[in-house]
Design a protein around this motif. Structure first.
Motif, PDB file in Angstrom:
ATOM      1  N   HIS A 157       0.851  -1.191   0.000  1.00 49.41           N
ATOM      2  CA  HIS A 157       0.000   0.000   0.000  1.00 49.41           C
ATOM      3  C   HIS A 157       0.884   1.237   0.000  1.00 49.41           C
ATOM      4  CE1 HIS A 157      -3.232  -2.742   0.904  1.00 49.41           C
ATOM      5  NE2 HIS A 157      -2.547  -3.195   1.952  1.00 49.41           N
ATOM      6  N   ASN A 158       0.633   2.136  -0.959  1.00 52.59           N
ATOM      7  CA  ASN A 158       1.436   3.347  -1.128  1.00 52.59           C
ATOM      8  C   ASN A 158       0.507   4.542  -1.250  1.00 52.59           C
ATOM      9  OD1 ASN A 158       4.247   1.998  -1.852  1.00 52.59           O
ATOM     10  ND2 ASN A 158       2.646   0.885  -2.934  1.00 52.59           N
ATOM     11  N   LEU A 159       0.944   5.651  -0.685  1.00 48.10           N
ATOM     12  CA  LEU A 159       0.167   6.882  -0.740  1.00 48.10           C
ATOM     13  C   LEU A 159       1.062   7.988  -1.268  1.00 48.10           C
ATOM     14  CD1 LEU A 159      -2.114   8.916  -0.048  1.00 48.10           C
ATOM     15  CD2 LEU A 159      -1.280   8.881   2.319  1.00 48.10           C
ATOM     16  N   LEU A 160       0.606   8.640  -2.330  1.00 48.71           N
ATOM     17  CA  LEU A 160       1.293   9.796  -2.871  1.00 48.71           C
ATOM     18  C   LEU A 160       0.444  11.012  -2.564  1.00 48.71           C
ATOM     19  CD1 LEU A 160       3.511  11.156  -4.580  1.00 48.71           C
ATOM     20  CD2 LEU A 160       2.074  10.709  -6.582  1.00 48.71           C
ATOM     21  N   ILE A 161       1.042  12.005  -1.898  1.00 50.26           N
ATOM     22  CA  ILE A 161       0.349  13.252  -1.594  1.00 50.26           C
ATOM     23  C   ILE A 161       0.974  14.330  -2.460  1.00 50.26           C
ATOM     24  CG2 ILE A 161      -0.244  14.944   0.180  1.00 50.26           C
ATOM     25  CD1 ILE A 161       0.225  12.673   2.256  1.00 50.26           C
ATOM     26  N   VAL A 162       0.173  14.925  -3.330  1.00 43.77           N
ATOM     27  CA  VAL A 162       0.650  16.022  -4.159  1.00 43.77           C
ATOM     28  C   VAL A 162       0.223  17.311  -3.480  1.00 43.77           C
ATOM     29  CG1 VAL A 162       0.672  17.084  -6.449  1.00 43.77           C
ATOM     30  CG2 VAL A 162       0.405  14.600  -6.230  1.00 43.77           C
ATOM     31  N   GLU A 163       1.215  18.155  -3.193  1.00 42.82           N
ATOM     32  CA  GLU A 163       0.994  19.406  -2.466  1.00 42.82           C
ATOM     33  C   GLU A 163       1.355  20.603  -3.333  1.00 42.82           C
ATOM     34  OE1 GLU A 163       2.150  17.976   2.010  1.00 42.82           O
ATOM     35  OE2 GLU A 163       3.786  18.602   0.707  1.00 42.82           O
ATOM     36  N   SER A 164       0.914  21.762  -2.886  1.00 45.12           N
ATOM     37  CA  SER A 164       1.289  23.022  -3.509  1.00 45.12           C
ATOM     38  C   SER A 164       1.907  23.915  -2.437  1.00 45.12           C
ATOM     39  CB  SER A 164       0.056  23.700  -4.106  1.00 45.12           C
ATOM     40  OG  SER A 164       0.390  24.969  -4.626  1.00 45.12           O
ATOM     41  N   GLU A 165       2.848  24.733  -2.834  1.00 38.88           N
ATOM     42  CA  GLU A 165       3.552  25.590  -1.870  1.00 38.88           C
ATOM     43  C   GLU A 165       2.608  26.477  -1.069  1.00 38.88           C
ATOM     44  OE1 GLU A 165       6.325  27.715  -4.331  1.00 38.88           O
ATOM     45  OE2 GLU A 165       7.818  26.135  -4.176  1.00 38.88           O
TER      46      GLU A 165
END
Length: 161
Positions: free
Chosen positions: A38-46
């Motif tokens: 199980h993998n989680l990718l969190i895409v964030e913005s500055e």
């Protein structure tokens, strides 16, 4: 000949320092390829305040800490052009963080993508989740409930929504 020895030593030091910096730059490639089940990718913005809140929740909320056990968590910054090694389904390679985010169709922040060992995306959630709901979503993924029922149904059953 004696004048050449210091020049030779200086030249060798310069060559070795250049070689070292090249090997360090290749080590700086971030790797988000799936390693666990199980993998989680969190895409964030500055400038995303909800991204900062989610990060704070993940560090301080005990329910989330427990629910995150067994999940490999990775982060991408939407504005970054840093190199990243990735694998999503049949797509794999090295690209820039912002290009990967665009390839994945990220259009809001934070953006949560859960993927399995093969890199297949099993769930994507645009936006911030309250800690209780996020913990339930993590359990939904870890228990492979996504293969049996829809997320909203699971959340209602567990009284998380």
């Amino acid at each position: 000949m004696r004048k050449l020895v210091p020049i030779f030593i200086l030249l060798m030091i310069t060559l070795f320092s250049c070689k070292t910096s090249k090997s360090q730059s290749s080590a700086e490639i971030k790797d988000i390829t799936p390693k666990g089940e199980h993998n989680l990718l969190i895409v964030e913005s500055e400038s995303c305040i909800y991204c900062k809140q989610l990060d704070k929740d993940m560090r301080s909320d005990e329910r989330l800490k427990k629910a995150l056990a067994g999940i490999d968590v990775y982060k991408l910054l939407y504005e970054s052009n840093a190199k990243v090694r990735y694998k999503f389904g049949k797509e794999e390679g090295v690209s820039e963080e912002n290009q990967i985010a665009k390839m994945l169709g990220v259009n809001s922040f934070p953006y949560l993508l859960f993927y399995d060992r093969k890199g297949d995306i099993v769930l994507s959630i645009p936006g911030y989740l309250e800690p209780e709901t996020f913990a339930c979503v993590l359990d939904y993924v870890k228990d492979n409930e996504y293969t049996r029922k829809k997320l909203q149904e699971y959340l209602k059953e567990r009284k998380c929504a």
